[in-house]
Design an enzyme around this catalytic site. Structure first.
Site, PDB file in Angstrom:
ATOM      1  N   GLU A   1      53.365  34.888  29.025  1.00  0.00           N
ATOM      2  CA  GLU A   1      52.835  33.596  29.456  1.00  0.00           C
ATOM      3  C   GLU A   1      53.773  32.553  28.882  1.00  0.00           C
ATOM      4  OE1 GLU A   1      50.043  33.406  31.260  1.00  0.00           O
ATOM      5  OE2 GLU A   1      49.455  35.492  31.121  1.00  0.00           O
TER       6      GLU A   1
ATOM      7  N   PRO B   1      50.190  35.496  14.752  1.00  0.00           N
ATOM      8  CA  PRO B   1      50.104  34.113  15.225  1.00  0.00           C
ATOM      9  C   PRO B   1      51.337  33.340  14.774  1.00  0.00           C
ATOM     10  CG  PRO B   1      48.642  34.482  13.339  1.00  0.00           C
ATOM     11  CD  PRO B   1      49.342  35.783  13.608  1.00  0.00           C
ATOM     12  N   ASP B   2      51.524  32.161  15.342  1.00  0.00           N
ATOM     13  CA  ASP B   2      52.623  31.312  14.887  1.00  0.00           C
ATOM     14  C   ASP B   2      52.416  30.963  13.406  1.00  0.00           C
ATOM     15  OD1 ASP B   2      54.939  29.455  16.028  1.00  0.00           O
ATOM     16  OD2 ASP B   2      53.820  28.354  14.483  1.00  0.00           O
TER      17      ASP B   2
HETATM   18  P1  NAD Z   1      58.091  30.279  20.721  1.00  0.00           P
HETATM   19  O1  NAD Z   1      58.537  31.174  21.803  1.00  0.00           O
HETATM   20  O2  NAD Z   1      59.103  29.690  19.835  1.00  0.00           O
HETATM   21  O3  NAD Z   1      57.069  31.049  19.724  1.00  0.00           O
HETATM   22  C1  NAD Z   1      55.928  31.712  20.197  1.00  0.00           C
HETATM   23  C2  NAD Z   1      55.633  32.894  19.272  1.00  0.00           C
HETATM   24  O4  NAD Z   1      56.719  33.811  19.316  1.00  0.00           O
HETATM   25  C3  NAD Z   1      55.475  32.503  17.799  1.00  0.00           C
HETATM   26  O5  NAD Z   1      54.468  33.297  17.214  1.00  0.00           O
HETATM   27  C4  NAD Z   1      56.821  32.863  17.216  1.00  0.00           C
HETATM   28  O6  NAD Z   1      56.791  33.132  15.826  1.00  0.00           O
HETATM   29  C5  NAD Z   1      57.173  34.105  18.002  1.00  0.00           C
HETATM   30  N1  NAD Z   1      58.605  34.405  18.072  1.00  0.00           N
HETATM   31  C6  NAD Z   1      59.642  33.533  18.006  1.00  0.00           C
HETATM   32  N2  NAD Z   1      60.813  34.196  18.137  1.00  0.00           N
HETATM   33  C7  NAD Z   1      60.506  35.507  18.275  1.00  0.00           C
HETATM   34  C8  NAD Z   1      61.280  36.693  18.463  1.00  0.00           C
HETATM   35  N3  NAD Z   1      62.629  36.666  18.504  1.00  0.00           N
HETATM   36  N4  NAD Z   1      60.637  37.872  18.592  1.00  0.00           N
HETATM   37  C9  NAD Z   1      59.281  37.922  18.562  1.00  0.00           C
HETATM   38  N5  NAD Z   1      58.504  36.837  18.383  1.00  0.00           N
HETATM   39  C10 NAD Z   1      59.098  35.650  18.248  1.00  0.00           C
HETATM   40  O7  NAD Z   1      57.199  29.179  21.427  1.00  0.00           O
HETATM   41  P2  NAD Z   1      56.586  27.868  20.772  1.00  0.00           P
HETATM   42  O8  NAD Z   1      57.638  26.845  20.733  1.00  0.00           O
HETATM   43  O9  NAD Z   1      55.892  28.196  19.527  1.00  0.00           O
HETATM   44  O10 NAD Z   1      55.471  27.513  21.851  1.00  0.00           O
HETATM   45  C11 NAD Z   1      55.679  26.588  22.834  1.00  0.00           C
HETATM   46  C12 NAD Z   1      56.045  27.261  24.135  1.00  0.00           C
HETATM   47  O11 NAD Z   1      54.994  28.142  24.514  1.00  0.00           O
HETATM   48  C13 NAD Z   1      56.164  26.285  25.278  1.00  0.00           C
HETATM   49  O12 NAD Z   1      57.282  26.602  26.058  1.00  0.00           O
HETATM   50  C14 NAD Z   1      54.905  26.479  26.070  1.00  0.00           C
HETATM   51  O13 NAD Z   1      55.000  26.121  27.412  1.00  0.00           O
HETATM   52  C15 NAD Z   1      54.652  27.934  25.873  1.00  0.00           C
HETATM   53  N6  NAD Z   1      53.227  28.257  26.061  1.00  0.00           N
HETATM   54  C16 NAD Z   1      52.881  28.940  27.181  1.00  0.00           C
HETATM   55  C17 NAD Z   1      51.538  29.234  27.431  1.00  0.00           C
HETATM   56  C18 NAD Z   1      51.136  29.974  28.681  1.00  0.00           C
HETATM   57  O14 NAD Z   1      50.004  30.456  28.744  1.00  0.00           O
HETATM   58  N7  NAD Z   1      51.972  30.079  29.687  1.00  0.00           N
HETATM   59  C19 NAD Z   1      50.576  28.837  26.520  1.00  0.00           C
HETATM   60  C20 NAD Z   1      50.963  28.146  25.391  1.00  0.00           C
HETATM   61  C21 NAD Z   1      52.309  27.871  25.174  1.00  0.00           C
END
Ligand code: NAD
Length: 536
Positions: free
Chosen positions: A273, A201-202
């Protein structure tokens, strides 16, 4: 408290006198118990603060590469036993989990509130989505996964069975915005299909994911089957991508590309997603009151930190002024607050980074000439990262909030004269996640929906009609994603499709001294006959 009615007596950021009025106090011992479930031996920990107060909430032990490998080892061992259990037995565990989620909702909603700051009713939205998903896959998995008979090469001589074989261990990487459902609902179909799960998870919302894992164990899912690891995405997330048999990622489009590249190198599948810049169309025959009420929910649920929430509204000229007045009035009447109890219509943003992103979009728009119809200000008097629900007019392509995802409570409203133009503008940009149409003419709205290049389109609702209908596949077109969650698509993605062909009596080759040329003639006649008979 209304969006425009600052009350200095409401929760201050660092004032112990003004702790949020929790239904239950946060118990550090609870957090310590939950974190024992983590596979995390690095000796390091990260401090997580609550967006309700800005104060530290818990220390989260961090996982390293070795921990991720250990989590996969345990998960693989557990999966070897789990896959042998009948699907009905696996489904029973999901039904018990469904009941536990509903029975223990106060505990879950409190934790969601502490970690994410969201209004309790928005926490309940995700909790009920988890229950819906658990029930749906418990009741439908056997149907979605049952071996299918398909027509073979020679009718009645070639039998084809199509099997859905679980992938093995599914890696899930989830964001912070819907910490309960995005940590649980993608994994439930993976489990009932016979897989194990390793989830990261985040960093902000590890405890909610751990509570979900604990409830699964209480529901009878073997502890090792659902592993949780914690740590920075680039390290721990990429370790998951390096070991999983399939990756389910929810997050930003930028990170989604990195995940897809990692999966491509290993030739493992993934579903992504991603982000959105979701439009609503309000047609001239819309029920204006209903559209205004829907626009508030669509734009400001979870303070706009929702992948499917609305950031652009295109409103027919004939109803524009009436609609915008009602939308502004309803937004001004919202109750804002950073507390765990029911009654708030919107809570704070989750972090200082989110506040900066939202503030930067609004400041940039205002500096370039946009008009703030309501909101537009941070509200540190409510909580450190609070930002008012904000409606902008006069947004132009030079402004960052025109095309980039704000992921906050900011929506731009535009006037349109002709529906074809509105559809073209709604389809502009790189994203294609969710769209919405308000109209009292269902067939016309559904016809327009087909022209909107989004993975889901809701009519007379912002996002709930598709999101809450768990038999409906959900995901993005264009840069908003790959693959689908929910429905048959949401469980079959966790399987490899295997075709088993059984050939009876005749071989698929010349027989009894027949020459290749004679065999080709027989086959040619048979191909023609099959076409005449209307066979597929
Ligand atoms: P993010 O991409 O920064 O992080 C999401 C997850 O990915 C976190 O657990 C993070 O630790 C992990 N992560 C980050 N860098 C990584 C890497 N290099 N390799 C593997 N994992 C990595 O996104 P965020 O800012 O936390 O979330 C917001 C974004 O998520 C928005 O753009 C939103 O639209 C999108 N979102 C989409 C949906 C959907 O169902 N389409 C749902 C919720 C959020």
């Amino acid at each position: 408290m209304s969006a425009h009615d600052a009350d200095p007596t409401v929760t201050g950021p660092h004032d112990p006198e003004h702790e949020p009025s929790a239904t239950l106090a946060f118990e550090p011992e609870h957090a310590a118990l939950l974190t024992q479930r983590l596979v995390a031996t690095s000796g390091e920990s990260a401090v997580v603060s609550s967006p309700l107060t800005g104060q530290p909430l818990a220390h989260i032990p961090q996982s390293n590469d070795g921990d991720v490998a250990e989590a996969f080892r345990r998960a693989r061992r557990a999966q070897a036993d789990w896959v042998r259990r009948p699907v009905g037995e696996r489904a029973e565990a999901l039904l018990r989990f469904h009941d536990l989620v509903l029975d223990r909702q106060d505990e879950v909603l409190d934790l969601i509130g502490w970690e994410s700051g969201k209004a309790r009713k928005h926490g309940f939205e995700e909790l009920s989505h988890v229950a819906l998903t658990a029930r749906y896959y418990a009741r439908t998995a056997a149907r979605h996964l049952r071996t299918e008979r398909r027509p073979g090469l020679f009718p009645s001589l070639t039998r084809i069975d199509v099997n859905y074989v679980p992938k093995g261990v599914v890696g899930i990487i989830s964001p912070w915005n819907y910490p309960f459902t995005l940590a649980m609902s993608d994994g439930l179909p993976a489990l009932v299909a016979g897989n194990a799960v390793v989830i990261k998870p985040d960093a902000q919302t590890v405890l909610t994911a751990l509570l979900g894992a604990q409830l699964l164990e209480e529901a009878g899912v073997p502890r090792d089957l659902w592993q949780v690891v914690a740590g920075p995405g680039p390290e721990v997330g990429s370790a998951i991508v390096g070991l999983a048999d399939y990756v389910c990622f929810t997050g930003s489009t930028a990170t989604g590309r990195i995940i897809a590249t990692g999966c491509a190198e290993r030739l493992v599948g993934c579903s992504l997603e991603l982000g959105g810049k979701n439009p609503i169309l309000v047609l001239r025959d819309a029920d204006i009151e209903r559209a205004a009420e829907g626009a508030v929910r669509a734009s400001f649920s979870n303070a706009g930190q929702l992948c499917v929430s609305t950031e652009r509204m295109f409103v027919a000229d004939q109803v524009y002024d009436r609609f915008v007045d009602r939308f502004v009035a309803r937004t001004d009447a919202m109750t804002l607050g950073a507390t765990l109890d029911w009654g708030n219509d919107m809570g704070p943003l989750i972090s200082a980074d989110q506040l900066e992103r939202v503030r930067a979009h609004v400041d940039d728009a205002v500096a370039k000439g946009a008009v703030v119809r309501t909101g537009g200000r941070a509200r540190p008097d409510l909580a450190p990262y609070f930002f008012e629900p904000t409606i902008l007019e006069g947004v132009t392509p030079e402004m960052s909030c025109f095309g980039a995802e704000t992921f906050g409570p900011v929506v731009s409203v535009y006037r349109f004269h002709d529906e074809a133009d509105a559809v073209a503008r709604a389809n502009e940009g790189e994203y294609g996640l969710n769209g919405s149409i308000y109209s009292q003419d269902g067939p016309r709205a559904r016809a327009i929906a087909r022209e909107i290049t989004c993975g889901t389109v809701n009519i007379n609702e912002g996002y709930g009609a598709t999101f809450g209908s768990v038999d409906a596949p959900m995901g993005g077109m264009r840069q908003s994603g790959l693959g689908r969650r929910q429905g048959a698509e949401g469980i079959r993605r966790y399987t490899d499709i295997q075709s088993v062909g059984t050939q009876r009596l005749v071989r698929i080759a010349p027989m009894m001294g027949m020459s290749d040329a004679a065999f080709a003639k027989v086959m040619t006649s048979s191909l023609r006959a099959m076409k005449k008979l209307g066979r597929a």
